[in-house]
Enzyme design. Structure first.
Site, PDB file in Angstrom:
ATOM      1  N   ASP A 106     -20.650  -7.962   9.957  1.00  0.00           N
ATOM      2  CA  ASP A 106     -20.848  -8.411   8.571  1.00  0.00           C
ATOM      3  C   ASP A 106     -21.268  -7.322   7.583  1.00  0.00           C
ATOM      4  O   ASP A 106     -21.444  -7.604   6.397  1.00  0.00           O
ATOM      5  CB  ASP A 106     -21.874  -9.553   8.537  1.00  0.00           C
ATOM      6  CG  ASP A 106     -23.218  -9.175   9.185  1.00  0.00           C
ATOM      7  OD1 ASP A 106     -23.570  -7.973   9.180  1.00  0.00           O
ATOM      8  OD2 ASP A 106     -23.905 -10.070   9.679  1.00  0.00           O
ATOM      9  N   HIS A 121     -18.459  -4.074  17.559  1.00  0.00           N
ATOM     10  CA  HIS A 121     -17.376  -5.059  17.495  1.00  0.00           C
ATOM     11  C   HIS A 121     -16.564  -4.920  16.213  1.00  0.00           C
ATOM     12  O   HIS A 121     -15.945  -5.874  15.774  1.00  0.00           O
ATOM     13  CB  HIS A 121     -17.942  -6.478  17.633  1.00  0.00           C
ATOM     14  CG  HIS A 121     -18.560  -6.722  18.974  1.00  0.00           C
ATOM     15  ND1 HIS A 121     -19.320  -7.821  19.267  1.00  0.00           N
ATOM     16  CD2 HIS A 121     -18.514  -5.989  20.115  1.00  0.00           C
ATOM     17  CE1 HIS A 121     -19.735  -7.752  20.538  1.00  0.00           C
ATOM     18  NE2 HIS A 121     -19.264  -6.645  21.054  1.00  0.00           N
ATOM     19  N   CYS A 129      -2.512  -3.436   9.703  1.00  0.00           N
ATOM     20  CA  CYS A 129      -1.245  -4.156   9.865  1.00  0.00           C
ATOM     21  C   CYS A 129      -0.830  -4.102  11.341  1.00  0.00           C
ATOM     22  O   CYS A 129      -0.798  -3.036  11.944  1.00  0.00           O
ATOM     23  CB  CYS A 129      -0.170  -3.523   8.995  1.00  0.00           C
ATOM     24  SG  CYS A 129       1.454  -4.259   9.295  1.00  0.00           S
ATOM     25  N   CYS A 132       2.902  -2.022  11.216  1.00  0.00           N
ATOM     26  CA  CYS A 132       3.030  -0.586  10.905  1.00  0.00           C
ATOM     27  C   CYS A 132       1.714   0.167  11.144  1.00  0.00           C
ATOM     28  O   CYS A 132       1.666   1.378  11.009  1.00  0.00           O
ATOM     29  CB  CYS A 132       3.500  -0.381   9.468  1.00  0.00           C
ATOM     30  SG  CYS A 132       2.236  -0.778   8.220  1.00  0.00           S
ATOM     31  N   GLY A 200     -32.183 -10.481  18.029  1.00  0.00           N
ATOM     32  CA  GLY A 200     -31.213 -11.515  17.646  1.00  0.00           C
ATOM     33  C   GLY A 200     -29.918 -11.487  18.416  1.00  0.00           C
ATOM     34  O   GLY A 200     -28.864 -11.745  17.848  1.00  0.00           O
TER      35      GLY A 200
HETATM   36  P1  NAD Z   1     -25.212 -14.970  19.868  1.00  0.00           P
HETATM   37  O1  NAD Z   1     -24.749 -16.007  18.904  1.00  0.00           O
HETATM   38  O2  NAD Z   1     -24.693 -15.026  21.251  1.00  0.00           O
HETATM   39  O3  NAD Z   1     -26.799 -15.001  19.956  1.00  0.00           O
HETATM   40  C1  NAD Z   1     -27.624 -14.970  18.842  1.00  0.00           C
HETATM   41  C2  NAD Z   1     -29.060 -15.088  19.320  1.00  0.00           C
HETATM   42  O4  NAD Z   1     -29.892 -14.919  18.203  1.00  0.00           O
HETATM   43  C3  NAD Z   1     -29.403 -16.436  19.935  1.00  0.00           C
HETATM   44  O5  NAD Z   1     -30.014 -16.246  21.195  1.00  0.00           O
HETATM   45  C4  NAD Z   1     -30.366 -17.071  18.934  1.00  0.00           C
HETATM   46  O6  NAD Z   1     -31.386 -17.799  19.557  1.00  0.00           O
HETATM   47  C5  NAD Z   1     -30.929 -15.882  18.226  1.00  0.00           C
HETATM   48  N1  NAD Z   1     -31.281 -16.118  16.823  1.00  0.00           N
HETATM   49  C6  NAD Z   1     -30.549 -16.735  15.878  1.00  0.00           C
HETATM   50  N2  NAD Z   1     -31.163 -16.655  14.686  1.00  0.00           N
HETATM   51  C7  NAD Z   1     -32.331 -16.000  14.889  1.00  0.00           C
HETATM   52  C8  NAD Z   1     -33.396 -15.616  14.043  1.00  0.00           C
HETATM   53  N3  NAD Z   1     -33.388 -15.886  12.740  1.00  0.00           N
HETATM   54  N4  NAD Z   1     -34.440 -14.942  14.593  1.00  0.00           N
HETATM   55  C9  NAD Z   1     -34.463 -14.664  15.920  1.00  0.00           C
HETATM   56  N5  NAD Z   1     -33.471 -14.994  16.766  1.00  0.00           N
HETATM   57  C10 NAD Z   1     -32.408 -15.648  16.250  1.00  0.00           C
HETATM   58  O7  NAD Z   1     -24.917 -13.594  19.168  1.00  0.00           O
HETATM   59  P2  NAD Z   1     -24.611 -12.158  19.781  1.00  0.00           P
HETATM   60  O8  NAD Z   1     -25.466 -11.946  20.967  1.00  0.00           O
HETATM   61  O9  NAD Z   1     -24.645 -11.230  18.649  1.00  0.00           O
HETATM   62  O10 NAD Z   1     -23.114 -12.218  20.299  1.00  0.00           O
HETATM   63  C11 NAD Z   1     -22.146 -12.954  19.677  1.00  0.00           C
HETATM   64  C12 NAD Z   1     -20.903 -12.324  19.178  1.00  0.00           C
HETATM   65  O11 NAD Z   1     -20.787 -12.900  17.925  1.00  0.00           O
HETATM   66  C13 NAD Z   1     -20.851 -10.874  18.931  1.00  0.00           C
HETATM   67  O12 NAD Z   1     -19.661 -10.459  19.486  1.00  0.00           O
HETATM   68  C14 NAD Z   1     -20.749 -10.705  17.415  1.00  0.00           C
HETATM   69  O13 NAD Z   1     -19.747  -9.776  17.115  1.00  0.00           O
HETATM   70  C15 NAD Z   1     -20.296 -12.033  16.936  1.00  0.00           C
HETATM   71  N6  NAD Z   1     -20.844 -12.603  15.691  1.00  0.00           N
HETATM   72  C16 NAD Z   1     -21.215 -11.812  14.657  1.00  0.00           C
HETATM   73  C17 NAD Z   1     -21.735 -12.383  13.510  1.00  0.00           C
HETATM   74  C18 NAD Z   1     -22.130 -11.485  12.377  1.00  0.00           C
HETATM   75  O14 NAD Z   1     -21.541 -10.428  12.188  1.00  0.00           O
HETATM   76  N7  NAD Z   1     -23.153 -11.875  11.595  1.00  0.00           N
HETATM   77  C19 NAD Z   1     -21.907 -13.771  13.414  1.00  0.00           C
HETATM   78  C20 NAD Z   1     -21.504 -14.560  14.484  1.00  0.00           C
HETATM   79  C21 NAD Z   1     -20.988 -13.949  15.623  1.00  0.00           C
END
Ligand code: NAD
Length: 261
Positions: A106, A121, A129, A132, A200
């Site tokens: 993000d 990621h 694309c 190309c 997180g």
């Molecule tokens: P995940 O969703 O597997 O885990 C997120 C963890 O964060 C959970 O265990 C949850 O309990 C905890 N959490 C959520 N909000 C919180 C907060 N405010 N304070 C403390 N803990 C909190 O996410 P991950 O381990 O990053 O893996 C998921 C995949 O999702 C990755 O590949 C990532 O690229 C992708 N993803 C990215 C985004 C983003 O860029 N913001 C959003 C969703 C998913």
């Protein structure tokens, strides 16, 4: 959050030679971007990832991907960095955090001012694309797509592609290799680190989830800050169960209080 726990993490940061943070979707939930696994909001509760967010799925039906991605893309484009992102940027600026390895796509860490960010990621900064392989800055394309609900895919504007090349955001989908250079740089950071702070992440997605194991294997201390338990909790020196948007600013205050002594 227990102030003693925060103080202990602050002490670890102050003595660390090379502290690294590994962040996941949980650091961006306070910015309004849902994570993938927790609670009802989890993005995977409503969609099959292998259908909507795999490379095979994208190739088979980019329309399905873009249909699913619309909501997430809007949330990311409209999101602002939160206090947890700013706290990590402050720790880096104070020389206490060497880098951030993030699973997030993000851009909120860089927008908060963090300099050394390894986006394992990929991110939504660029599109490529599929025909190309030309790359484009994502912002104008995402704006057009979000403004027009009838736009079902993004297509390459180069004349050679004649509207046939599909643009894919430079985010890593299931079944896709991680960017080799970024992964190598992240692994180098882990080899050098003596403190790894995971913030997180459910630590369920590999190879990111392997990084704490590597850090532990070479003797680094592991701190986990997460709302829910993770498989690594039993190996961590400290586990802080709380909301990052509260815990990380408290950590900055604790560090600043100690540095003022
Ligand atoms: P995940 O969703 O597997 O885990 C997120 C963890 O964060 C959970 O265990 C949850 O309990 C905890 N959490 C959520 N909000 C919180 C907060 N405010 N304070 C403390 N803990 C909190 O996410 P991950 O381990 O990053 O893996 C998921 C995949 O999702 C990755 O590949 C990532 O690229 C992708 N993803 C990215 C985004 C983003 O860029 N913001 C959003 C969703 C998913």
């Amino acid at each position: 959050m227990d102030a003693t726990q925060i103080a202990r993490v602050a002490d670890l940061l102050l003595v660390a030679q090379h502290a690294v943070a590994l962040t996941g979707a949980g650091i961006s939930t306070p910015s309004g971007i849902p994570d993938f696994r927790s609670g009802q909001a989890g993005l995977w509760k409503q969609h099959d990832p292998m259908v909507v967010a795999s490379l095979a799925g994208f190739r088979a039906s980019p329309q399905t991907f873009f249909g699913w991605f619309r909501g997430l893309a809007r949330q990311m484009v409209e999101a602002e960095p939160n206090a947890a992102h700013y706290a990590l940027a402050t720790l880096e600026a104070r020389g206490l955090l060497h880098s951030i390895i993030t699973q997030n796509i993000d851009l909120l860490h860089t927008r908060a001012g963090s300099q050394q960010v390894y986006e394992l990621h990929g991110c939504i900064r660029q599109l490529t694309c599929m025909r190309c392989f030309k790359q484009f800055p994502a912002a104008p394309f995402l704006k057009a797509y979000l403004d027009d609900p009838t736009m079902s895919v993004l297509t390459c504007p180069t004349p050679g592609c004649a509207g046939q090349g599909i643009l894919k955001p430079d985010v890593i989908l299931f079944g896709e290799q991680l960017p080799a250079r970024v992964l190598a740089a992240a692994q180098r950071e882990i080899r050098q680190c003596d403190l790894l702070v995971v913030a997180g992440s459910s630590l369920e997605v590999y190879p990111a989830a392997d990084l704490p194991r590597r850090a532990l294997a070479q003797g680094a201390s592991l701190v986990i800050i997460n709302r829910e338990p993770t498989y690594y909790d039993q190996h961590a020196r400290l586990v802080l169960r709380g909301d990052l948007v509260e815990v990380l600013p408290q950590l900055v205050s604790a560090v600043e209080a100690r540095q003022a002594w």
